[in-house]
Enzyme design. Structure first.
Site, PDB file in Angstrom:
ATOM      1  N   TYR A  95      45.531  35.948  41.684  1.00 45.85           N
ATOM      2  CA  TYR A  95      44.158  36.478  41.704  1.00 45.85           C
ATOM      3  C   TYR A  95      44.175  38.003  41.614  1.00 45.85           C
ATOM      4  CZ  TYR A  95      39.272  36.838  43.287  1.00 45.85           C
ATOM      5  OH  TYR A  95      37.921  37.107  43.385  1.00 45.85           O
ATOM      6  N   SER A 149      36.786  42.508  41.256  1.00 48.76           N
ATOM      7  CA  SER A 149      36.829  42.254  42.703  1.00 48.76           C
ATOM      8  C   SER A 149      37.385  43.501  43.365  1.00 48.76           C
ATOM      9  CB  SER A 149      37.772  41.069  42.965  1.00 48.76           C
ATOM     10  OG  SER A 149      38.062  40.948  44.344  1.00 48.76           O
TER      11      SER A 149
END
Ligand code: NAD
Length: 261
Positions: free
Chosen positions: A156, A143
């Protein structure tokens, strides 16, 4: 049909980016093992659609990747069905948004297990076979949050930074084996994972889903467009191609300029 005769396992491919990658690999000729959660009828529909559209074999493993045993079960089911795994895409992921002070311990543990540790267990399980055959492609869905942080996403962001660490170490260790290991770092992609965040923001701010879509993407990305699962799939196909055989250990951004800032 560069992947004709190859067998690909894509984790978290019942939805969103994983499904986009699975469909793109199938369009390039690979047999596909799907994984993830969804209603059985929806899984059957996606499976049949990919088989019919691209003329490839498609299997499904419902293994839960929150434990190493679950990952090993999925790899074993795939090897039993296909005989081998040539392409592994570690893509399954979840999100939870809260300040560190309020962040539930069980959410931390689940995100680290699913978004990070599952990639370690998967790579460990598939590389002996890839090495023996002298060819393999491992793609980790990281990401923009593998490269930069944002508030309220501690688990995350930690997991995605960790995924880039795994990518680098595996890329180096496997450099002369015919196996490449790379990470795709998307910015915003409109999938159920992001739709949930948009609904939560709209509820919190008293705004509409459409307003939050524009606000979310413009907060982070100079280019105010979402990337699509199809575009991420096309990048995965490129990373599997012969043209990409010397790309390894690399984070590849597809983020509308998010991390250029
Ligand atoms: P999604 O919610 O649409 O898909 C997630 C997939 O993971 C689903 O198939 C789900 O069933 C599966 N999954 C969740 N928990 C699982 C478990 N315990 N075991 C097995 N499968 C499980 O989300 P998405 O946006 O497509 O996300 C896919 C990946 O892309 C994630 O790793 C996410 O972090 C990453 N990502 C997404 C975006 C974005 O903007 N959507 C941006 C960057 C990175």
């Amino acid at each position: 049909m560069g992947l004709h005769g190859k067998f690909a396992l894509v984790t978290g491919s019942t939805s969103g980016i994983g499904l986009g990658i699975a469909r793109a690999l199938a369009a390039d000729g690979a047999a596909i093992m799907l994984n993830g959660f969804a209603a059985p009828a929806d899984i059957e529909r996606e499976k049949s659609a990919i088989e019919a559209e691209f003329g490839v074999r498609v299997g499904y493993s419902g293994a839960d990747l929150s434990s190493g045993a679950g990952v090993r079960q999925m790899v074993a089911e795939t090897e039993a069905a296909f005989g081998q795994i040539d392409v592994l895409v570690n893509n399954a992921g979840i999100q939870f948004v809260e300040d560190i002070a309020e962040f539930p311990e069980e959410k931390w543990d689940a995100i680290i297990a699913i978004n990070l540790s599952s990639a370690f267990h998967g790579i460990k399980a598939v590389t002996p076979g890839m090495k023996a055959r002298g060819w393999g492609r491992i793609i980790n869905t990281a990401s923009a949050h593998g490269l930069v942080g944002s508030p309220q996403k501690v688990a995350y962001v930690a997991a995605k930074h960790g995924i880039l660490g795994i990518t680098k170490v595996a890329g180096i260790e496997l450099a002369n084996t015919g196996i490449t290991v790379n990470a795709i770092c998307p910015g915003w992609v409109l999938t159920p994972l992001v739709e949930k965040q948009l609904h939560d923001r709209a509820g919190r701010n008293g705004t509409s889903f459409e307003q939050e879509k524009i606000a979310l993407v413009s907060e982070k990305q100079p280019m105010t467009q979402f990337s699509t699962p199809e575009q991420i799939g096309a990048l995965a196909v490129f990373l599997c191609s012969d043209a990409a055989r010397t790309i390894t250990g690399a984070p590849i951004s597809i983020d509308g300029g998010w991390t250029a800032q």
